[in-house]
Motif scaffolding. Sequence first.
Motif, mmCIF file in Angstrom:
data_model
loop_
_atom_site.group_PDB
_atom_site.id
_atom_site.type_symbol
_atom_site.label_atom_id
_atom_site.label_comp_id
_atom_site.label_asym_id
_atom_site.label_seq_id
_atom_site.Cartn_x
_atom_site.Cartn_y
_atom_site.Cartn_z
ATOM 1 N N ALA A 156 0.827 -1.207 0.000
ATOM 2 C CA ALA A 156 0.000 0.000 0.000
ATOM 3 C C ALA A 156 0.862 1.257 0.000
ATOM 4 C CB ALA A 156 -0.936 -0.010 1.206
ATOM 5 N N LEU A 157 1.907 1.281 0.825
ATOM 6 C CA LEU A 157 2.750 2.469 0.908
ATOM 7 C C LEU A 157 3.570 2.656 -0.364
ATOM 8 C CD1 LEU A 157 4.013 2.481 4.617
ATOM 9 C CD2 LEU A 157 1.952 3.506 3.638
ATOM 10 N N GLN A 158 4.025 1.570 -0.951
ATOM 11 C CA GLN A 158 4.771 1.700 -2.203
ATOM 12 C C GLN A 158 3.901 2.251 -3.313
ATOM 13 O OE1 GLN A 158 6.455 -2.254 -2.685
ATOM 14 N NE2 GLN A 158 8.315 -1.696 -1.568
ATOM 15 N N LYS A 159 2.629 1.850 -3.342
ATOM 16 C CA LYS A 159 1.706 2.416 -4.324
ATOM 17 C C LYS A 159 1.487 3.901 -4.066
ATOM 18 C CE LYS A 159 -2.793 1.815 -6.521
ATOM 19 N NZ LYS A 159 -3.091 3.255 -6.526
ATOM 20 N N MET A 160 1.326 4.269 -2.783
ATOM 21 C CA MET A 160 1.166 5.688 -2.449
ATOM 22 C C MET A 160 2.381 6.488 -2.905
ATOM 23 S SD MET A 160 -0.441 5.700 1.385
ATOM 24 C CE MET A 160 -1.559 4.395 1.909
ATOM 25 N N ALA A 161 3.569 5.927 -2.752
ATOM 26 C CA ALA A 161 4.789 6.642 -3.145
ATOM 27 C C ALA A 161 4.780 6.956 -4.629
ATOM 28 C CB ALA A 161 6.020 5.828 -2.768
ATOM 29 N N GLY A 162 4.209 6.058 -5.420
ATOM 30 C CA GLY A 162 4.109 6.318 -6.848
ATOM 31 C C GLY A 162 3.005 7.279 -7.210
ATOM 32 N N ASP A 163 1.984 7.363 -6.358
ATOM 33 C CA ASP A 163 0.806 8.174 -6.669
ATOM 34 C C ASP A 163 0.894 9.614 -6.173
ATOM 35 O OD1 ASP A 163 -0.308 5.936 -7.814
ATOM 36 O OD2 ASP A 163 -1.623 5.464 -6.113
ATOM 37 N N VAL B 227 -2.290 16.236 8.636
ATOM 38 C CA VAL B 227 -2.695 15.614 9.895
ATOM 39 C C VAL B 227 -4.166 15.907 10.188
ATOM 40 C CG1 VAL B 227 -2.314 15.617 12.392
ATOM 41 C CG2 VAL B 227 -0.357 15.658 10.830
ATOM 42 N N ALA B 228 -4.583 17.155 9.972
ATOM 43 C CA ALA B 228 -5.983 17.524 10.219
ATOM 44 C C ALA B 228 -6.929 16.720 9.332
ATOM 45 C CB ALA B 228 -6.169 19.017 9.977
ATOM 46 N N GLU B 229 -6.519 16.468 8.101
ATOM 47 C CA GLU B 229 -7.361 15.682 7.197
ATOM 48 C C GLU B 229 -7.485 14.243 7.683
ATOM 49 O OE1 GLU B 229 -9.759 15.281 3.688
ATOM 50 O OE2 GLU B 229 -9.015 17.008 4.836
ATOM 51 N N CYS B 230 -6.401 13.685 8.198
ATOM 52 C CA CYS B 230 -6.467 12.333 8.779
ATOM 53 C C CYS B 230 -7.465 12.299 9.928
ATOM 54 C CB CYS B 230 -5.094 11.903 9.281
ATOM 55 S SG CYS B 230 -3.878 11.508 8.010
ATOM 56 N N ASP C 258 -9.083 -5.587 7.777
ATOM 57 C CA ASP C 258 -9.991 -4.596 7.207
ATOM 58 C C ASP C 258 -9.804 -3.232 7.858
ATOM 59 O OD1 ASP C 258 -11.049 -5.582 9.619
ATOM 60 O OD2 ASP C 258 -13.113 -5.195 9.014
ATOM 61 N N GLN C 259 -9.489 -3.206 9.153
ATOM 62 C CA GLN C 259 -9.247 -1.934 9.822
ATOM 63 C C GLN C 259 -7.927 -1.318 9.353
ATOM 64 O OE1 GLN C 259 -9.634 -2.422 14.085
ATOM 65 N NE2 GLN C 259 -11.627 -3.429 13.896
ATOM 66 N N LEU D 72 -5.219 2.876 5.996
ATOM 67 C CA LEU D 72 -4.339 3.202 4.877
ATOM 68 C C LEU D 72 -5.095 3.973 3.798
ATOM 69 C CD1 LEU D 72 -2.407 -0.182 4.716
ATOM 70 C CD2 LEU D 72 -1.426 2.046 5.347
ATOM 71 N N THR D 73 -6.362 3.668 3.609
ATOM 72 C CA THR D 73 -7.180 4.402 2.637
ATOM 73 C C THR D 73 -7.364 5.851 3.076
ATOM 74 O OG1 THR D 73 -8.344 2.383 1.973
ATOM 75 C CG2 THR D 73 -9.435 4.480 1.503
ATOM 76 N N ILE D 74 -7.622 6.066 4.365
ATOM 77 C CA ILE D 74 -7.755 7.431 4.881
ATOM 78 C C ILE D 74 -6.447 8.194 4.709
ATOM 79 C CG2 ILE D 74 -8.137 8.803 6.963
ATOM 80 C CD1 ILE D 74 -9.996 6.534 7.949
ATOM 81 N N LEU D 75 -5.343 7.535 5.016
ATOM 82 C CA LEU D 75 -4.032 8.167 4.877
ATOM 83 C C LEU D 75 -3.749 8.515 3.422
ATOM 84 C CD1 LEU D 75 -1.308 9.008 6.068
ATOM 85 C CD2 LEU D 75 -0.577 6.615 5.917
#
Length: 442
Positions: A343-350, A392-395, A420-421, A426-429
């Motif tokens: 998930a984090l590696q995908k975020m790094a690309g996005d 942070v506020a958005e999280c 699932d949690q 990770l989706t919120i982040l």
Amino acid sequence: MSPSRAFELDRAHVFHSWSAQRKINPMVVDRAEGSYLWDDEGKRYLDFTSQLVFTNIGHQHPKVVKAIQDQAAKLCTIAPAHANAERSEAARLIAEIAPGDMNHTFFTNAGAEAIEHAIRMARLHTGRIKVLTRYRSYHGGTQTALNATGDPRRFASDYGNAGIVHFRGPFLYRSQFHATTEQEECERALAHLRSTVELEGPSTIAAILLETIPGTAGIMPPPPGYLQGVRDLCDEFGIVYIADEVMAGFGRTGNWLALDDHGVEPDLITFAKGITSGYIPLGGVIVGPKVFESFAEKPYPGGLTYSGHPLACATAVATINAMREEGMVQNARRLGDDIIRPALQKMAGDHACLGDVRGVGAFWALELVRDKETREPLAPYGGSSPAMDAVVAECKKNGLLPFVNYNRIHVVPALNIPDDQLREGLTILDAALEVGDAQAQG
């Protein structure tokens, strides 16, 4: 007591750590369970912080809560000179977890005290004073531990006379050694450490103190071979190797100790946090055979009123047993490999604002930047910024409690968080990072 009254009394009477007292607005936590907590308005947050990275088994684990209740009914406290079943069993379990012949534990109340006593043991064992620690580290808030710390929190209390010498450790993303590979970073960092030892005088150095994986300083796993190189240097010059496992230990990395991935045996290991999941404070020093022999026939000049407190040790026993019975250590490794890393590696690309992701098990850091090429951080070292505050506020707005330090967000959930949690968090982040993208280039 109502939540509003709790807040009122907090602001009237509580002096908070690491804070300007009139500038803070602490969240009132009403209750917690598993990986969730609720504030005074009933809003639910998914806890991606494990508080200060210590609720490794989540909040209110029933087996551990029951063990605390049972122990309180039997023996709440006893002076440390007496043996008691809870301390004896906790020490036995710790010896099983420790590498090699590290069979003895000196119990403290927290991680900072463990660091204080480990340094004292090393100095008395060697007859030397100096202790080498790395920049980008954190070892605790008491005086010697804070002086040993290698981040800005020590500045106000560092008078330069504690016998501490700092050096640069390996960190490829922000390499100080002009390295381009992990192997180069390892070799050059070890060469730098050797030079520091030689220039400071090996005969003056009692210990090298290292977080196996630096925690609040950035979750920077050492490159392969680095810790063995440190062990070899210590052996060559008769220096005590102290491994700080206060945050990284007790399952956080997908091993009982972060050291387990590196095959080294230190002389002393400090621990705290995850051993009780923070339910009752407990820390300690695991003592190797060489240092133990220094105090086998003469007294160790140190102690604490609550060393090996039975209520805390009973909590440690219940926590370790719950982690074993429920496979939490192995699960932390699975969470990292199967869910967090991809998930984090995908975020790094996005995301334009995400410069680096790194970690292992349930122990990860996201480095937020303004520019991926220059690696300019989204917040300055030692501070924050409106851009970081907005992420942070958005999280928090979307029900995620993030662990934040300078320009980093750490993903450090409980080791038993349901899949699932974890994915929900990770989706919120992922969505919150879009706020950071607006401040980034490219």
